[in-house]
Design a protein around this motif. Structure first.
Motif, PDB file in Angstrom:
ATOM      1  N   LEU B 174      -1.814  16.872  84.150  1.00  0.00           N
ATOM      2  CA  LEU B 174      -2.088  15.703  83.300  1.00  0.00           C
ATOM      3  C   LEU B 174      -1.091  15.650  82.137  1.00  0.00           C
ATOM      4  CD1 LEU B 174      -3.769  13.331  82.132  1.00  0.00           C
ATOM      5  CD2 LEU B 174      -5.248  15.051  81.063  1.00  0.00           C
ATOM      6  N   GLN B 175      -0.885  16.808  81.494  1.00  0.00           N
ATOM      7  CA  GLN B 175       0.057  16.842  80.374  1.00  0.00           C
ATOM      8  C   GLN B 175       1.483  16.537  80.827  1.00  0.00           C
ATOM      9  OE1 GLN B 175      -0.769  20.657  78.666  1.00  0.00           O
ATOM     10  NE2 GLN B 175      -2.439  19.865  77.387  1.00  0.00           N
ATOM     11  N   TYR B 176       1.855  17.055  82.008  1.00  0.00           N
ATOM     12  CA  TYR B 176       3.186  16.738  82.550  1.00  0.00           C
ATOM     13  C   TYR B 176       3.319  15.220  82.716  1.00  0.00           C
ATOM     14  CZ  TYR B 176       3.593  21.706  83.964  1.00  0.00           C
ATOM     15  OH  TYR B 176       3.637  23.072  84.003  1.00  0.00           O
ATOM     16  N   ALA B 177       2.238  14.592  83.211  1.00  0.00           N
ATOM     17  CA  ALA B 177       2.271  13.140  83.438  1.00  0.00           C
ATOM     18  C   ALA B 177       2.508  12.402  82.119  1.00  0.00           C
ATOM     19  CB  ALA B 177       0.968  12.677  84.088  1.00  0.00           C
ATOM     20  N   MET B 178       1.802  12.820  81.080  1.00  0.00           N
ATOM     21  CA  MET B 178       1.939  12.153  79.783  1.00  0.00           C
ATOM     22  C   MET B 178       3.323  12.403  79.185  1.00  0.00           C
ATOM     23  SD  MET B 178      -0.863  10.576  79.395  1.00  0.00           S
ATOM     24  CE  MET B 178      -1.030  10.419  81.176  1.00  0.00           C
ATOM     25  N   MET B 179       3.795  13.655  79.280  1.00  0.00           N
ATOM     26  CA  MET B 179       5.105  13.996  78.729  1.00  0.00           C
ATOM     27  C   MET B 179       6.217  13.296  79.515  1.00  0.00           C
ATOM     28  SD  MET B 179       4.707  17.993  77.493  1.00  0.00           S
ATOM     29  CE  MET B 179       4.719  18.763  79.107  1.00  0.00           C
ATOM     30  N   GLY B 180       6.049  13.242  80.840  1.00  0.00           N
ATOM     31  CA  GLY B 180       7.051  12.585  81.687  1.00  0.00           C
ATOM     32  C   GLY B 180       7.132  11.098  81.394  1.00  0.00           C
ATOM     33  N   ALA B 181       5.975  10.478  81.177  1.00  0.00           N
ATOM     34  CA  ALA B 181       5.955   9.041  80.868  1.00  0.00           C
ATOM     35  C   ALA B 181       6.641   8.796  79.530  1.00  0.00           C
ATOM     36  CB  ALA B 181       4.516   8.529  80.847  1.00  0.00           C
ATOM     37  N   SER B 182       6.389   9.662  78.571  1.00  0.00           N
ATOM     38  CA  SER B 182       6.999   9.533  77.259  1.00  0.00           C
ATOM     39  C   SER B 182       8.522   9.673  77.375  1.00  0.00           C
ATOM     40  CB  SER B 182       6.419  10.623  76.347  1.00  0.00           C
ATOM     41  OG  SER B 182       6.647  10.332  75.009  1.00  0.00           O
ATOM     42  N   GLY B 187      13.847   7.969  77.253  1.00  0.00           N
ATOM     43  CA  GLY B 187      15.126   8.342  77.867  1.00  0.00           C
ATOM     44  C   GLY B 187      15.672   7.248  78.764  1.00  0.00           C
ATOM     45  N   LEU B 188      14.773   6.502  79.448  1.00  0.00           N
ATOM     46  CA  LEU B 188      15.220   5.476  80.389  1.00  0.00           C
ATOM     47  C   LEU B 188      14.896   4.068  79.898  1.00  0.00           C
ATOM     48  CD1 LEU B 188      14.131   7.109  83.794  1.00  0.00           C
ATOM     49  CD2 LEU B 188      16.442   6.943  82.880  1.00  0.00           C
ATOM     50  N   GLY B 189      14.192   3.975  78.776  1.00  0.00           N
ATOM     51  CA  GLY B 189      13.882   2.654  78.221  1.00  0.00           C
ATOM     52  C   GLY B 189      12.856   1.868  79.015  1.00  0.00           C
ATOM     53  N   LEU B 190      11.988   2.569  79.754  1.00  0.00           N
ATOM     54  CA  LEU B 190      10.955   1.858  80.529  1.00  0.00           C
ATOM     55  C   LEU B 190       9.735   1.603  79.647  1.00  0.00           C
ATOM     56  CD1 LEU B 190      11.173   3.936  83.808  1.00  0.00           C
ATOM     57  CD2 LEU B 190      12.054   1.629  83.409  1.00  0.00           C
ATOM     58  N   GLN B 191       9.278   0.373  79.591  1.00  0.00           N
ATOM     59  CA  GLN B 191       8.132   0.031  78.746  1.00  0.00           C
ATOM     60  C   GLN B 191       6.842   0.656  79.265  1.00  0.00           C
ATOM     61  OE1 GLN B 191       8.170  -1.677  75.885  1.00  0.00           O
ATOM     62  NE2 GLN B 191      10.394  -1.825  76.026  1.00  0.00           N
ATOM     63  N   ARG B 192       6.633   0.592  80.580  1.00  0.00           N
ATOM     64  CA  ARG B 192       5.366   1.027  81.155  1.00  0.00           C
ATOM     65  C   ARG B 192       5.663   1.834  82.433  1.00  0.00           C
ATOM     66  NH1 ARG B 192      -0.009  -0.428  80.599  1.00  0.00           N
ATOM     67  NH2 ARG B 192      -1.214  -0.291  82.525  1.00  0.00           N
ATOM     68  N   PRO B 193       6.025   3.116  82.251  1.00  0.00           N
ATOM     69  CA  PRO B 193       6.445   3.918  83.404  1.00  0.00           C
ATOM     70  C   PRO B 193       5.319   4.065  84.434  1.00  0.00           C
ATOM     71  CG  PRO B 193       6.913   5.045  81.322  1.00  0.00           C
ATOM     72  CD  PRO B 193       6.045   3.880  81.000  1.00  0.00           C
ATOM     73  N   ARG B 194       5.733   4.103  85.686  1.00  0.00           N
ATOM     74  CA  ARG B 194       4.777   4.321  86.783  1.00  0.00           C
ATOM     75  C   ARG B 194       4.808   5.800  87.180  1.00  0.00           C
ATOM     76  NH1 ARG B 194       7.778   0.416  90.526  1.00  0.00           N
ATOM     77  NH2 ARG B 194       9.388   1.579  89.402  1.00  0.00           N
ATOM     78  N   ILE B 195       3.630   6.429  87.158  1.00  0.00           N
ATOM     79  CA  ILE B 195       3.526   7.867  87.409  1.00  0.00           C
ATOM     80  C   ILE B 195       3.006   8.118  88.817  1.00  0.00           C
ATOM     81  CG2 ILE B 195       2.368  10.000  86.679  1.00  0.00           C
ATOM     82  CD1 ILE B 195       1.887   8.572  83.946  1.00  0.00           C
ATOM     83  N   GLY B 196       3.608   9.071  89.539  1.00  0.00           N
ATOM     84  CA  GLY B 196       3.091   9.499  90.837  1.00  0.00           C
ATOM     85  C   GLY B 196       2.888  11.008  90.835  1.00  0.00           C
ATOM     86  N   LEU B 197       1.909  11.467  91.606  1.00  0.00           N
ATOM     87  CA  LEU B 197       1.609  12.901  91.700  1.00  0.00           C
ATOM     88  C   LEU B 197       2.060  13.382  93.084  1.00  0.00           C
ATOM     89  CD1 LEU B 197       0.206  15.364  90.363  1.00  0.00           C
ATOM     90  CD2 LEU B 197      -1.969  14.485  91.222  1.00  0.00           C
ATOM     91  N   VAL B 247       5.225  13.898  89.140  1.00  0.00           N
ATOM     92  CA  VAL B 247       4.615  15.075  88.538  1.00  0.00           C
ATOM     93  C   VAL B 247       4.333  16.118  89.612  1.00  0.00           C
ATOM     94  CG1 VAL B 247       2.536  15.894  87.367  1.00  0.00           C
ATOM     95  CG2 VAL B 247       3.560  13.701  86.709  1.00  0.00           C
ATOM     96  N   THR B 248       4.715  17.362  89.350  1.00  0.00           N
ATOM     97  CA  THR B 248       4.418  18.451  90.281  1.00  0.00           C
ATOM     98  C   THR B 248       4.472  19.785  89.534  1.00  0.00           C
ATOM     99  OG1 THR B 248       4.984  19.401  92.447  1.00  0.00           O
ATOM    100  CG2 THR B 248       6.838  18.794  91.037  1.00  0.00           C
ATOM    101  N   ASP B 249       4.027  20.857  90.181  1.00  0.00           N
ATOM    102  CA  ASP B 249       4.137  22.185  89.576  1.00  0.00           C
ATOM    103  C   ASP B 249       5.586  22.670  89.679  1.00  0.00           C
ATOM    104  OD1 ASP B 249       4.350  24.345  92.009  1.00  0.00           O
ATOM    105  OD2 ASP B 249       3.195  22.595  92.608  1.00  0.00           O
ATOM    106  N   GLY B 250       5.943  23.654  88.859  1.00  0.00           N
ATOM    107  CA  GLY B 250       7.318  24.107  88.779  1.00  0.00           C
ATOM    108  C   GLY B 250       7.844  24.795  90.027  1.00  0.00           C
ATOM    109  N   PHE B 251       6.959  25.345  90.844  1.00  0.00           N
ATOM    110  CA  PHE B 251       7.406  25.960  92.092  1.00  0.00           C
ATOM    111  C   PHE B 251       7.897  24.868  93.043  1.00  0.00           C
ATOM    112  CE2 PHE B 251       7.045  27.607  96.354  1.00  0.00           C
ATOM    113  CZ  PHE B 251       7.496  28.914  96.243  1.00  0.00           C
ATOM    114  N   THR B 252       7.009  23.911  93.311  1.00  0.00           N
ATOM    115  CA  THR B 252       7.335  22.821  94.229  1.00  0.00           C
ATOM    116  C   THR B 252       8.508  21.996  93.699  1.00  0.00           C
ATOM    117  OG1 THR B 252       4.978  22.728  94.697  1.00  0.00           O
ATOM    118  CG2 THR B 252       6.306  20.912  95.519  1.00  0.00           C
TER     119      THR B 252
END
Lengths: 369, 369
Positions: B174-182, B187-197, B247-252
């Protein structure tokens, strides 16, 4: 560099005479026409194959009789039901007795055919195969192995598991290593396959606990299994020439496979864009046609079409759902190759041997503790 | 299609005036010369950057004074020690006080610079960054995010974690998703990023337990975080236009990243082989030069050089170890972009908000139970 699947080693015993392949004609995205066209392609190239074809009898008979000489080499089994791509495996297990997929597996179970080929739903095919063929003694999790384009002289590496199960413990990974080596020996003709264990780094201290444990188990078992263990490998080694068999759990393997396929497609599409960019580049594309076709062939997923289910009492080849005649024919070729080499018996022997060794090792460790 | 990192949104507050970037000059495969050359490239292009450069003072002063106008914009900090690629993170934490890497992070910690850039050992850099900058309140596992070439209009997707930690539970994801969206927003100037797991299939029932749990958490949090959750995505979606943040774990993530890079390199090498194949194809390559260079640029990993460490009190950009001047300059550009957009404060606010919501949701669940 030779990229075709190599011939069986004549010094080792295999099956001689005609090989019977059981083919599920239904469940692929392109319907039975593509499957029958693939059967025809294989039949033309290889006089030693016969087929048992499963699906709605009338439809199949019509399609097969239209093609010269094909009817004599195909035995049609009526199975009106179809497993669709959306069917859930749990559901299929209870209700699929009348389907072409069930029937195709049944031919292997009954010993009428050596290998089954299907373009259908992967999860359902694995569930039905496991239910009807049963796991090999000592195998906890069957695996799906695929061939991956590589820089090595044989042109491919084996990677498993690419999605039979999302989990794998150290013993499962050991069995994957043994099964993968056996597949590389019989499918790629490698005398002494080199095994690598997929991890996030090559140092011994890296990765999850089950990987560290599997690292020790595979290192101990490889020598006796006529294979070499090269240790941990990384994602960048999937296509490398320093390893032949890459072992991982089905979650990681599935992500890696789809990432690799997607990346190759992306680069291919960018390349097409680049050539469509100017009149000069369009002209260049025409000049380079032969070379570009050769490149396309080299990375064409249809050419190595076929995930092989390992760890069951019988071999099943899963073709891409979207396979056309060329793709189906490649899957049949792989099935033939494995059948002819006596792969199933060799695989069973390797698994039994590894299990014995692991038990001995465990006994020693317990006695020493 | 525009592939450059987009400009900051002028309607949102960010940093104005010169931005100070802290640069570790040592630890990369090509030594300080490549790093100083990268600094010069960036300085020429962008009058708003100043640098604090860390390493052996005499050597750096010699290199920097040789380049016109660079000395005025660089503050040199003497740090004679170097963290090598083979140093173990645990060791580095205890013994690295005199190194350029430690010093570079220290400048961010002290508030002299907004972002640190290093080409050094990833594990050591993450360990030192976590030790000195500390995790953001509520963040359990920091993550490394990278930009991945994609078919989308911005030309890149964000993927995280690609290797900060081999494990991630549902709350981490969940935190990765929030940090990635931010990150995608700044970084990319996207207003409303789309998140996938990232998962092995897109159906709700697929995957490991922590993924199913994260699926629910991210769906609930996305709307309030000005992002959209598109659900599970597969390996083939890493480069797709239907998602911006994966979003994924660091191994994958590490395996996927290295598989993608390796595959792109393999296809590129096969392409070179194809053009070297005949006189005609060599001639074609000359004609298509411009288009092929464009393709090469599009998939050039140097152009998007920089893994960003997220979840700490300060931003650190990890450049490829083998980065040349172009690569280092790209990493500096990314650092500048993030510094200028006020990324660090926005990220911290998003993480705090997501934590509050998760706590409320958990409270509601417990009260309802």
């Amino acid at each position: 560099m030779t990229t075709s699947l190599s011939k069986a080693d004549p010094s080792r015993p295999g099956v001689t005479g005609p090989v019977v392949i059981s083919v599920d004609a239904m469940g692929g995205d392109r319907g039975p026409a593509a499957v029958v066209a693939g059967i025809e392609k294989s039949a033309e190239k290889n006089p030693d194959i016969r087929f048992i074809v499963h699906g709605p009898e009338d439809e199949l008979r019509r399609m097969i009789s239209r093609r010269k000489g094909l009817a004599d080499r195909c035995d049609i089994r009526n199975a009106p039901g179809v497993v669709t791509m959306d069917d859930k495996p749990a559901q299929v297990i209870r209700q699929a007795q009348d389907t072409s997929m069930w029937s195709a597996i049944e031919s292997v179970r009954a010993g009428e055919a050596t290998v089954a080929v299907s373009c259908g739903n992967t999860g359902a095919l694995m569930a039905l195969s496991t239910l009807r063929l049963r796991k090999l003694p000592g195998v906890n999790r069957p695996a799906i192995a695929v061939l991956w384009p590589s820089r090595g002289p044989q042109g491919f590496n084996v990677i498993l598991d690419v999605g039979a199960d999302i989990k794998a413990d150290a013993t499962d990974l050991l069995q994957y290593a043994m099964m993968g080596a056996s597949y590389a020996r019989n499918g790629l003709g490698l005398q002494r396959p080199r095994i690598g264990l997929l991890n996030v780094g090559t140092e011994d201290h890296k990765g999850r606990p089950e990987l560290k444990e599997a690292h020790v188990l595979i290192a101990a078992a490889a020598g006796n299994a006529n294979a070499e263990y090269v240790g941990f490998v990384e994602g960048s080694d999937l296509m490398s020439a320093r390893v032949d068999v890459i072992v991982t759990d089905g979650f990681t393997g599935n992500i890696a496979l789809k990432t690799g396929e997607g990346t190759a497609k992306l680069v291919g599409d960018f390349l097409k864009d680049a050539f469509a960019n100017s009149i000069m580049s369009k002209f260049a594309a025409v000049l380079a046609m032969t070379s570009l076709k050769r490149l396309q062939k080299r990375i064409d997923p249809r050419r190595v079409n076929g995930g092989v289910f390992l760890g069951l009492n019988g071999t099943v080849v899963k073709s891409h759902g979207s396979a056309d005649a060329t793709g189906v024919s490649a899957a049949i070729k792989l099935a033939f190759k494995l059948a002819q080499s006596g792969f199933q018996d060799r695989l069973a022997a390797r698994v039994a041997q590894a299990n014995e060794q692991a038990e001995v090792a465990q006994g020693t460790r317990q006695a020493g503790a």
